[in-house]
Design a protein around this motif. Structure first.
Motif, PDB file in Angstrom:
ATOM      1  N   ASP A   1       0.830  -1.197   0.000  1.00  0.00           N
ATOM      2  CA  ASP A   1       0.000   0.000   0.000  1.00  0.00           C
ATOM      3  C   ASP A   1       0.875   1.262   0.000  1.00  0.00           C
ATOM      4  O   ASP A   1       1.617   1.519   0.945  1.00  0.00           O
ATOM      5  CB  ASP A   1      -0.912  -0.006   1.232  1.00  0.00           C
ATOM      6  N   MET A   2       0.776   2.040  -1.075  1.00  0.00           N
ATOM      7  CA  MET A   2       1.544   3.277  -1.201  1.00  0.00           C
ATOM      8  C   MET A   2       0.654   4.507  -1.094  1.00  0.00           C
ATOM      9  O   MET A   2       1.065   5.616  -1.446  1.00  0.00           O
ATOM     10  CB  MET A   2       2.285   3.291  -2.542  1.00  0.00           C
ATOM     11  N   SER A   3      -0.559   4.340  -0.602  1.00  0.00           N
ATOM     12  CA  SER A   3      -1.532   5.432  -0.593  1.00  0.00           C
ATOM     13  C   SER A   3      -1.086   6.625   0.244  1.00  0.00           C
ATOM     14  O   SER A   3      -1.475   7.763  -0.033  1.00  0.00           O
ATOM     15  CB  SER A   3      -2.888   4.931  -0.105  1.00  0.00           C
ATOM     16  N   ARG A   4      -0.247   6.391   1.260  1.00  0.00           N
ATOM     17  CA  ARG A   4       0.202   7.504   2.108  1.00  0.00           C
ATOM     18  C   ARG A   4       1.072   8.486   1.343  1.00  0.00           C
ATOM     19  O   ARG A   4       1.197   9.651   1.722  1.00  0.00           O
ATOM     20  CB  ARG A   4       0.956   6.970   3.328  1.00  0.00           C
ATOM     21  N   TRP A   5       1.696   8.010   0.257  1.00  0.00           N
ATOM     22  CA  TRP A   5       2.581   8.857  -0.544  1.00  0.00           C
ATOM     23  C   TRP A   5       1.940   9.299  -1.860  1.00  0.00           C
ATOM     24  O   TRP A   5       2.488  10.141  -2.563  1.00  0.00           O
ATOM     25  CB  TRP A   5       3.873   8.116  -0.870  1.00  0.00           C
ATOM     26  N   HIS A   6       0.799   8.718  -2.172  1.00  0.00           N
ATOM     27  CA  HIS A   6       0.177   8.902  -3.486  1.00  0.00           C
ATOM     28  C   HIS A   6      -0.504  10.268  -3.558  1.00  0.00           C
ATOM     29  O   HIS A   6      -1.425  10.545  -2.791  1.00  0.00           O
ATOM     30  CB  HIS A   6      -0.843   7.784  -3.713  1.00  0.00           C
ATOM     31  N   THR A   7      -0.071  11.106  -4.513  1.00  0.00           N
ATOM     32  CA  THR A   7      -0.651  12.445  -4.626  1.00  0.00           C
ATOM     33  C   THR A   7      -1.441  12.661  -5.908  1.00  0.00           C
ATOM     34  O   THR A   7      -2.308  13.528  -5.959  1.00  0.00           O
ATOM     35  CB  THR A   7       0.450  13.519  -4.543  1.00  0.00           C
ATOM     36  N   TYR A   8      -1.155  11.864  -6.946  1.00  0.00           N
ATOM     37  CA  TYR A   8      -1.879  12.075  -8.206  1.00  0.00           C
ATOM     38  C   TYR A   8      -1.714  10.860  -9.109  1.00  0.00           C
ATOM     39  O   TYR A   8      -0.684  10.182  -9.068  1.00  0.00           O
ATOM     40  CB  TYR A   8      -1.360  13.320  -8.936  1.00  0.00           C
ATOM     41  N   THR A   9      -2.750  10.612  -9.936  1.00  0.00           N
ATOM     42  CA  THR A   9      -2.708   9.532 -10.918  1.00  0.00           C
ATOM     43  C   THR A   9      -3.117  10.062 -12.282  1.00  0.00           C
ATOM     44  O   THR A   9      -4.123  10.763 -12.402  1.00  0.00           O
ATOM     45  CB  THR A   9      -3.674   8.387 -10.540  1.00  0.00           C
ATOM     46  N   LEU A  10      -2.336   9.741 -13.291  1.00  0.00           N
ATOM     47  CA  LEU A  10      -2.678  10.056 -14.672  1.00  0.00           C
ATOM     48  C   LEU A  10      -2.842   8.742 -15.421  1.00  0.00           C
ATOM     49  O   LEU A  10      -1.925   7.918 -15.431  1.00  0.00           O
ATOM     50  CB  LEU A  10      -1.577  10.897 -15.319  1.00  0.00           C
ATOM     51  N   CYS A  11      -4.004   8.542 -16.036  1.00  0.00           N
ATOM     52  CA  CYS A  11      -4.262   7.302 -16.784  1.00  0.00           C
ATOM     53  C   CYS A  11      -4.047   7.551 -18.271  1.00  0.00           C
ATOM     54  O   CYS A  11      -4.626   8.478 -18.852  1.00  0.00           O
ATOM     55  CB  CYS A  11      -5.684   6.817 -16.534  1.00  0.00           C
ATOM     56  N   LEU A  12      -3.199   6.727 -18.888  1.00  0.00           N
ATOM     57  CA  LEU A  12      -2.927   6.798 -20.319  1.00  0.00           C
ATOM     58  C   LEU A  12      -3.604   5.619 -20.998  1.00  0.00           C
ATOM     59  O   LEU A  12      -3.303   4.460 -20.700  1.00  0.00           O
ATOM     60  CB  LEU A  12      -1.420   6.771 -20.578  1.00  0.00           C
ATOM     61  N   ASN A  13      -4.520   5.891 -21.897  1.00  0.00           N
ATOM     62  CA  ASN A  13      -5.297   4.840 -22.529  1.00  0.00           C
ATOM     63  C   ASN A  13      -4.476   4.052 -23.554  1.00  0.00           C
ATOM     64  O   ASN A  13      -3.400   4.482 -23.977  1.00  0.00           O
ATOM     65  CB  ASN A  13      -6.529   5.442 -23.215  1.00  0.00           C
ATOM     66  N   VAL A  14      -5.005   2.909 -23.944  1.00  0.00           N
ATOM     67  CA  VAL A  14      -4.354   2.058 -24.941  1.00  0.00           C
ATOM     68  C   VAL A  14      -4.106   2.854 -26.227  1.00  0.00           C
ATOM     69  O   VAL A  14      -4.986   3.574 -26.715  1.00  0.00           O
ATOM     70  CB  VAL A  14      -5.234   0.830 -25.244  1.00  0.00           C
ATOM     71  N   ARG A  15      -2.885   2.766 -26.731  1.00  0.00           N
ATOM     72  CA  ARG A  15      -2.447   3.398 -27.978  1.00  0.00           C
ATOM     73  C   ARG A  15      -2.538   4.926 -27.959  1.00  0.00           C
ATOM     74  O   ARG A  15      -2.431   5.573 -29.000  1.00  0.00           O
ATOM     75  CB  ARG A  15      -3.230   2.843 -29.184  1.00  0.00           C
ATOM     76  N   SER A  16      -2.693   5.504 -26.795  1.00  0.00           N
ATOM     77  CA  SER A  16      -2.639   6.964 -26.689  1.00  0.00           C
ATOM     78  C   SER A  16      -1.239   7.426 -26.318  1.00  0.00           C
ATOM     79  O   SER A  16      -0.980   8.627 -26.231  1.00  0.00           O
ATOM     80  CB  SER A  16      -3.635   7.455 -25.626  1.00  0.00           C
TER      81      SER A  16
END
Length: 203
Positions: A153-168
């Protein structure tokens, strides 16, 4: 004679380094050679997030002058700081694009967690991983994949998530030095979703 000896040593070091990575490609321990993020992405991380170092690179595909790589014995002649798992930076901004072949997600999470816990100085990692790896190992609800591959679990350090879609998005082949600039195999479109995770301390 001194110059000739120096020249011979340089050529030997280059040859040994190239043979080491070529061997990885041939036995497919590096998933067909670890792909690097595109230069434009590395520049964005540098300009907007202060990234100055890479956790998993090689003399053949690093973007920044400071980088860690798999083989300290051969890579140190080309600026490598050695294995990321034997490095203990206390501050800075790092790009982390692990190959996962031969590495466990738990090992990566454990080391980054230890680094973030061990300093009061600003320390940040932009981590590029497949979405399935995140869901299996790093999300608050992850369960891992059994003994030796437990969730971390890394949630204590997690500040942001960027999702990159398939073939993008795409990656540069780790052996692009062997290919022409117009070779369509010098880069490839990602066929999976990728998460870019920012793990940072409060500093």
């Amino acid at each position: 004679e001194g110059a000739a000896l120096h020249h011979a040593r340089c050529l030997t070091r280059i040859a040994v380094m190239l043979l080491r990575y070529e061997a990885l490609v041939q036995v497919k321990l590096c998933c067909g050679m670890q792909g690097a993020i595109p230069p434009a992405v590395a520049e964005v991380l540098s300009v907007h997030f202060g990234a100055t170092a890479e956790c998993f690179a090689s003399p053949l595909n690093h973007h920044y002058a400071n980088y860690f790589s798999a083989f300290p014995d051969t890579d140190r002649w080309f600026g490598s700081r050695g294995s990321f798992f034997e490095g203990f930076p206390t501050e800075g901004s790092f790009e982390c694009n692990p190959p996962f072949a031969g590495l466990s997600a738990q090992q990566i999470g454990h080391h980054i967690n230890r680094l973030l816990e061990s300093t009061h100085k600003p320390l940040s990692f932009a981590v590029f991983i497949p979405k399935k790896v995140y869901e299996s190992f790093f999300s608050p609800t992850s369960r891992g994949k059994g003994a030796g591959a437990e969730a971390f679990d890394m949630s204590r350090w997690h500040t942001y998530t960027l999702c990159l879609n398939v073939r993008s998005h795409w990656y540069v082949s780790g052996d692009h030095h062997q290919k022409a600039l117009n070779d369509d195999k010098a880069a490839w479109d990602s066929t999976i979703e990728t998460y870019v995770l920012w793990w940072q301390n409060a500093a």
